[in-house]
Each structure stands twice: as C-alpha cells, then as structure tokens.
Design a protein around this motif. Structure first.
Motif, PDB file in Angstrom:
ATOM      1  N   ALA A  65       0.820  -1.209   0.000  1.00  0.00           N
ATOM      2  CA  ALA A  65       0.000   0.000   0.000  1.00  0.00           C
ATOM      3  C   ALA A  65       0.854   1.259   0.000  1.00  0.00           C
ATOM      4  O   ALA A  65       0.541   2.242  -0.691  1.00  0.00           O
ATOM      5  N   GLN A  66       1.947   1.247   0.757  1.00  0.00           N
ATOM      6  CA  GLN A  66       2.803   2.427   0.826  1.00  0.00           C
ATOM      7  C   GLN A  66       3.415   2.739  -0.532  1.00  0.00           C
ATOM      8  O   GLN A  66       3.552   3.907  -0.916  1.00  0.00           O
ATOM      9  N   ALA A  67       3.782   1.692  -1.280  1.00  0.00           N
ATOM     10  CA  ALA A  67       4.344   1.896  -2.619  1.00  0.00           C
ATOM     11  C   ALA A  67       3.333   2.564  -3.543  1.00  0.00           C
ATOM     12  O   ALA A  67       3.692   3.367  -4.410  1.00  0.00           O
ATOM     13  N   ILE A  68       2.041   2.253  -3.355  1.00  0.00           N
ATOM     14  CA  ILE A  68       0.993   2.879  -4.159  1.00  0.00           C
ATOM     15  C   ILE A  68       0.786   4.326  -3.727  1.00  0.00           C
ATOM     16  O   ILE A  68       0.730   5.242  -4.558  1.00  0.00           O
ATOM     17  N   VAL A  69       0.707   4.547  -2.431  1.00  0.00           N
ATOM     18  CA  VAL A  69       0.478   5.895  -1.899  1.00  0.00           C
ATOM     19  C   VAL A  69       1.621   6.835  -2.272  1.00  0.00           C
ATOM     20  O   VAL A  69       1.406   8.007  -2.594  1.00  0.00           O
ATOM     21  N   ASP A  70       2.851   6.318  -2.252  1.00  0.00           N
ATOM     22  CA  ASP A  70       4.019   7.151  -2.562  1.00  0.00           C
ATOM     23  C   ASP A  70       3.991   7.713  -3.972  1.00  0.00           C
ATOM     24  O   ASP A  70       4.631   8.737  -4.242  1.00  0.00           O
ATOM     25  N   GLU A  71       3.260   7.055  -4.881  1.00  0.00           N
ATOM     26  CA  GLU A  71       3.213   7.501  -6.276  1.00  0.00           C
ATOM     27  C   GLU A  71       2.018   8.391  -6.573  1.00  0.00           C
ATOM     28  O   GLU A  71       1.831   8.807  -7.721  1.00  0.00           O
ATOM     29  N   GLN A  72       1.190   8.669  -5.570  1.00  0.00           N
ATOM     30  CA  GLN A  72       0.053   9.565  -5.799  1.00  0.00           C
ATOM     31  C   GLN A  72       0.552  10.984  -6.066  1.00  0.00           C
ATOM     32  O   GLN A  72       1.374  11.511  -5.306  1.00  0.00           O
ATOM     33  N   PRO A  73       0.093  11.618  -7.143  1.00  0.00           N
ATOM     34  CA  PRO A  73       0.654  12.912  -7.553  1.00  0.00           C
ATOM     35  C   PRO A  73       0.432  14.033  -6.546  1.00  0.00           C
ATOM     36  O   PRO A  73       1.228  14.968  -6.467  1.00  0.00           O
ATOM     37  N   GLU A  74      -0.646  13.970  -5.754  1.00  0.00           N
ATOM     38  CA  GLU A  74      -0.921  15.052  -4.813  1.00  0.00           C
ATOM     39  C   GLU A  74       0.021  15.035  -3.624  1.00  0.00           C
ATOM     40  O   GLU A  74       0.305  16.066  -3.024  1.00  0.00           O
ATOM     41  N   GLY A  75       0.490  13.836  -3.232  1.00  0.00           N
ATOM     42  CA  GLY A  75       1.467  13.723  -2.165  1.00  0.00           C
ATOM     43  C   GLY A  75       0.939  13.914  -0.768  1.00  0.00           C
ATOM     44  O   GLY A  75       1.710  13.979   0.189  1.00  0.00           O
ATOM     45  N   ASP A  76      -0.387  14.004  -0.592  1.00  0.00           N
ATOM     46  CA  ASP A  76      -0.942  14.255   0.733  1.00  0.00           C
ATOM     47  C   ASP A  76      -1.874  13.152   1.212  1.00  0.00           C
ATOM     48  O   ASP A  76      -2.601  13.317   2.190  1.00  0.00           O
ATOM     49  N   LEU A  77      -1.867  11.994   0.536  1.00  0.00           N
ATOM     50  CA  LEU A  77      -2.746  10.896   0.897  1.00  0.00           C
ATOM     51  C   LEU A  77      -2.212  10.168   2.126  1.00  0.00           C
ATOM     52  O   LEU A  77      -1.060   9.745   2.167  1.00  0.00           O
ATOM     53  N   GLN A  78      -3.051  10.005   3.141  1.00  0.00           N
ATOM     54  CA  GLN A  78      -2.663   9.331   4.372  1.00  0.00           C
ATOM     55  C   GLN A  78      -3.066   7.862   4.307  1.00  0.00           C
ATOM     56  O   GLN A  78      -4.206   7.530   3.977  1.00  0.00           O
ATOM     57  N   LEU A  79      -2.129   6.982   4.632  1.00  0.00           N
ATOM     58  CA  LEU A  79      -2.389   5.543   4.642  1.00  0.00           C
ATOM     59  C   LEU A  79      -2.855   5.125   6.030  1.00  0.00           C
ATOM     60  O   LEU A  79      -2.182   5.399   7.031  1.00  0.00           O
TER      61      LEU A  79
END
Length: 479
Positions: A65-79
């Motif tokens: 999941a962290q690998a997916i979140v790290d690539e989100q363009p907004e950069g502010d998504l909390q896991l």
C-alpha cells in the motif's frame, strides 16, 4: 451522496507465497519480486486520484500500500492501517505447506468461514458504506484497500454477492499477488457492481532481469480446491500465449500523460461475439497487428492506453515492438461491452439478450473513462494550459462497440463533430483520430475514421465489420 470506486488490491509476493507456505496472519515480508509488483501497482494507480487509502496492518500489505500511496501525484494521501483487513487466521496451518491444508482441510482452531464473512462485511459497512452515505463528499470517491487473498475472495465472492452486487459473472480465476479488483458502490452503499476481479494485466507488461515476470500460480493462500487447480492449468496456457507475443518487447512503465489528439485503434477480429470473453489473436490477427505497428512507428505519442482484454494487450504488444519507449497504461475502463448470453455465439439478429450490459450504462461507462481517466487528470489540463501549437498525440487500443458508442456519445453529449464517421462501422485495426478542442472535452471532431490503408497489401479477406455492432456480412477492403 457519492459513488465510490474501491480498488481492492492483494499484496505483492512474499518468500512464503513463492514456496507455497500458508501465511494467514503471520507477519511476512515482500520479496524482491513482490517489491517490483508493488512498484508496478504504484505506477499503474498513479493515474487514479485516490481520496482514501486503507491497508491490512500486516507488513506485506502495508508495504504494498505504501508503494501505491508514494506515487500519488498530490502527495498528501494518508495511509490508514486497519486490522479489519487482515488475512484469515488459519491456526495450526500457518507456516506450513499449502498441500497439507488441501489434503486435510482448514484446522479446527482457524477462523471459521462465517466469522471471516462477518468480519469482512463489518469492515465494509463501517468504512466503504459510511463513505457512500456521506452527504458532503463530491462524487466519485476513489478508495484503495490493500488486503490478502482469502479476505478479498471472501469479501467479494461471499460478502458482496450476498448483497446482490452486479457483475458476479466476473468471479473467474484465482487472486494472484498484486491483483486488482475494482468494486463500484452505488450512492447510499446498498449495492453496486464488481467491475473487475483479480486483474493482473499490469503484470503482463513488467520485466525482471530481461525476462517477463510471470505471476506465481503456485500459491497456498489461493489454491484450495480442484477448481483452483484447473484455473491454474488454464493460466499456464494463457501465459504461454502472452509470453510468446511479448517476447521481443521492452518493459514500459505507466506515466499518466495525455494530449489533444487521440488515436484509437481496435483489436483484431476473431469472428464471434466476444464482448468481455478473454480471447486471443489468430495468425491473421497477429499479422494485422504487425502491420498496424508499422503504420504507427513514426508517430510521436506521449502515452498509450489499452483495454485489459487479452486481445487488446496482444495488439498493443505488436505496437510496443516498433515503439519500445512508449509508456502504457492498462485500464479496465476500456473493456468491451458485456453481451451476456450472446458472448461466444454467432450473432443472427439485432436483438441483445436481457443479460447484456444495458446500452445506457455502457455509454455512461465509456464517457466516465473519457472524462475522468483521459481528460480529468491534472497533466491533461496542463497540456491545454501550455497552449502549444504542435500536435500532441495519445494512443488508445480498445474495441469496436466501445469506440462506436463513445463516438456517438461525444457527438450527442459533448458537441463533437462526428461527420467524418458517417454511417460506416469501425473496422478491425482501423485507425481513428479524434481531435479534442478544449480542456473540458466539450468540443472536438473526428479527423479520420477507421483508416485501414496499412492493410491494403494483405491478400486475405481480413477487414471485417465487428459482429458486436450488428453487421452480419464481412466486407473486402476497397483499394
């Protein structure tokens, strides 16, 4: 209240997966291939603007999941780690080889099937349904949920099936590591649709040490009965065909860039109503795809999209050989219309069975992909902000009914000039060019429709009208 798109992802591979060891709630780690799979998921899902991200608190899921979140363009998504997404507890079998459970069954001290269903639905109701019932959240909402094979299979096959979610015909095949299942929840959360189940098309475009990465079919958490063994045997045949097609291609990685000129190409013809059946190209089809690739090799594309149907991926693979640096996104939103009981049969009239995907829902799905996935990305808007004079091209490989209905909808609902399409049906491997006129996609035109000049020298009668659009007769290409 919003529509909620839930991307349910199985974690990447672990050493235990690769060796057929039952993990259950053991806290195991991703292996090298698992980390590569997680990275690929991050690449693919970077084109989806995720609003929420949840994961099992076990390391293999959390790291995926962290690998997916790290690539989100907004950069502010909390896991958000959540033990409700943990794998099924398998008691004395945890840490042992899966063959033991296949012979002896689930041990007495394991979490029972009904208890697992109840736990899955409790998480779903408290999280997903709660979002779907929110009054102040704009639609649609995209949610990531990373979990495990038994949890996902039980949640979708038993939990959501009990609530009459549509699309239960898509329950075929095992859930491989890093597979993606997309569930669309209706407003209010009472029901919804299983859009895709266990999709691994993103793994068909990944290389490791110069070789195509084959998903592991020998997985203890997935293979639990004879049906799974049969599906695994079928997958071996499927993989052999795909590996042969992709053998000379280069490894692409998703990059969500779109542009003003959209070139749409159809996969090649196989002769029966296919719809959402998984079919492969024959020899003639592969030759058509090769000639298509040669026709496109001098076009400069920023990015390419392809349906996740096998026949479309095979067509894309031919193009990849001529355009090895082109970046690709495999997207289920480009899947062909579901034709229900007509799939796999010869079409004899213009009537679709009640089991087919309703036309209005199909058109809605096509426009949703157009608006949200193609035009809705920030980088697309940047292309218009830049006000460049040069042509900016993106390639889309899809299907006949999809293209024809999308074009009609763009004409009737988006103000496109579709005069160039006339009353002619799209032809297999025909090249259609759509010019998008503004950032909202509310005006544009068909520049070229279903051009097949690249097939002119073929001796066989290979240019045929798709049966999905109701035409009964094949026609020869005119010089």
């Amino acid at each position: 209240m919003p529509v909620v798109n839930v991307y349910v992802v199985r974690h990447g591979e672990t050493v235990e997966n690769a060796n057929g060891i039952i993990q259950g709630q053991l806290d195991t780690q991703l292996n090298e291939l698992g980390r590569m799979q997680a990275g690929r998921l991050g690449d693919v899902l970077s084109g989806v603007r995720l609003h929420y991200a949840f994961t099992s608190d076990l390391s293999r899921a959390r790291d995926t999941a962290q690998a997916i979140v790290d690539e989100q363009p907004e950069g502010d998504l909390q896991l958000v780690p959540d033990p409700g997404l943990r794998e099924r507890y398998l008691g004395d079998m945890e840490g042992k080889h899966g063959s033991l459970m296949r012979r002896g069954g689930v041990p007495a001290n394991a979490e029972s099937g009904p208890a697992l269903v109840a736990r899955c639905l409790a998480w779903w109701d408290s999280t997903i349904v709660a979002i779907a019932r929110s009054e102040d959240i704009p639609s649609p909402v995209n949610v990531l949920a990373v979990s495990h094979g038994a949890w996902i299979g039980t949640m979708i096959r038993s939990g959501l099936a009990s609530r009459n979610y549509r699309g239960r015909d898509k329950f075929g095949g095992p859930l491989f590591n890093s597979s993606v299942s997309l569930v669309r929840v209706d407003e209010g959360g009472r029901t919804g649709e299983i859009v895709t189940y266990g999709d691994i098309s993103h793994l068909l475009l990944v290389k490791k040490d110069g070789r195509w990465v084959k998903p592991d079919a020998n997985n203890a958490d997935v293979l639990s009965n004879e049906d799974d063994e049969e599906r695994r045997a079928g997958f071996e045949v499927y993989w052999t065909d795909i590996e042969h097609i992709l053998s000379d291609a280069s490894p692409p990685y998703q990059l969500p860039i779109h542009s003003r000129h959209i070139m749409v190409v159809l996969n090649v013809y196989l002769g029966i109503v296919q719809g959402q059946l998984e079919t492969t190209l024959n020899a003639t089809g592969r030759e058509q795809a090769r000639r298509l690739a040669l026709a496109l090799k001098d076009v400069e594309f920023l990015h390419a999209f392809v349906s996740n149907h096998t026949r479309a991926i095979e067509t894309a693979a031919a193009v990849m050989k001529e355009l090895p640096t082109l970046k690709w996104t495999v997207h289920p939103g480009l899947r062909e219309r579901f034709f229900g009981d007509l799939q796999g049969k010869k079409r004899t009239n213009g009537i679709y069975p009640p089991s087919a995907e309703p036309l209005d829902k199909f058109v809605e799905r096509a426009l949703q992909w157009w608006d949200q996935e193609l035009l809705g990305h920030d980088i697309v808007q940047h292309q218009f902000d830049a006000k460049r004079d040069e042509t900016r091209n993106v390639l889309v490989i899809g299907h006949s009914a999809y293209l024809n209905n999308l074009i009609r909808a763009l004409g009737s609902q988006r103000g496109f000039d579709i005069t160039a399409a006339g009353k002619v049906k799209s032809i297999n491997t025909g090249i259609t060019i759509l010019e998008v006129g503004d950032r909202h996609g509310t005006r544009g035109k068909i520049v070229q429709f279903s051009d097949v000049r690249h097939l002119q020298e073929m001796e066989e009668e290979v240019v045929k009208v798709n049966v999905e659009d109701g035409d009964k007769k094949a026609r020869r290409m005119e010089g």
